[in-house]
Design a protein around this motif. Structure first.
Motif: not given
Length: 211
Positions: A171-175
């Motif tokens: 999973a990735f957090e959109v900065r």
């Protein structure tokens, strides 16, 4: 050493830490609250200091990030001999497109009034971009290519890879710093730009970013 010299030495030391870290990359409030508060207190001096280097401080107190970028007018002058400290590099078409799609997703997320952190799974991001890429008979190769683009965006600092839960995909957090690079005007023209991308799938985007 006199009292004045001691004060000047302490002030220089206080200024050095945020400037050095800004030259290395982005400062996030969530990563180091103490450093962030120091930067807020020193921001006027930081701005004056980096101006000499042909840079400007971009600080978004609401979103909690700060970074340095080249002052455009410094390098627009044909007579300028000042070397660029922060390089500008062209982004490939898929990376530019994925950044635009993530920015649009972030705008939709903000409009929903939910959480402040947008987290997307690897599969969600793949589905987000794959419909815009040329068809491929080799599914595994296509996925590998998309993951290469994802890794580039992580490297640029616009995505943060999170540790997946057991049995879950990455999973990735959109900065939120993405908002500073893909601005509201760019987003307003998104559909027009996207139509142009779709008609020219093999063309490298002319987008640039400061690194």
């Amino acid at each position: 050493m006199t009292e004045q010299e001691l004060e000047n030495s302490a002030a220089t030391h206080d200024l050095s830490s945020p400037v050095i870290l800004l030259l290395k990359g982005v400062i996030y409030q969530e990563a180091d609250a103490g450093l962030w508060n120091a930067l807020l207190n020193l921001q006027a001096r930081v701005r004056d200091y980096v101006t000499v280097l042909g840079l400007e401080l971009v600080l978004d107190e609401a979103e909690g990030y700060a970074f340095l970028r080249s002052r455009q007018e410094t390098f627009d002058d044909a007579t300028s001999k000042l070397p660029r400290l922060i390089a500008r590099r062209p982004l490939s078409f898929p990376v530019s497109l994925l950044l635009a799609l993530l920015r649009k997703k972030l705008a939709e997320f903000d409009a929903s009034g939910g959480d402040t952190r947008l987290v997307l799974s690897r599969d969600e991001i793949i589905e987000l971009i794959r419909v815009f890429l040329p068809d491929s008979s080799n599914e595994a190769k296509l996925i590998d290519q998309i993951e290469t683009h994802l890794n580039k965006i992580v490297e640029l600092g616009f995505l943060r890879k999170l540790k997946p839960a057991a049995g879950q995909t990455a999973a990735f957090e959109v900065r939120r710093i993405l908002k500073a690079f893909v601005d509201a005007q760019w987003l307003a023209d998104f559909d027009t730009r996207l139509a142009a991308y779709q008609t020219q799938p093999g063309i490298t985007s002319g987008s640039n970013t400061d690194e």
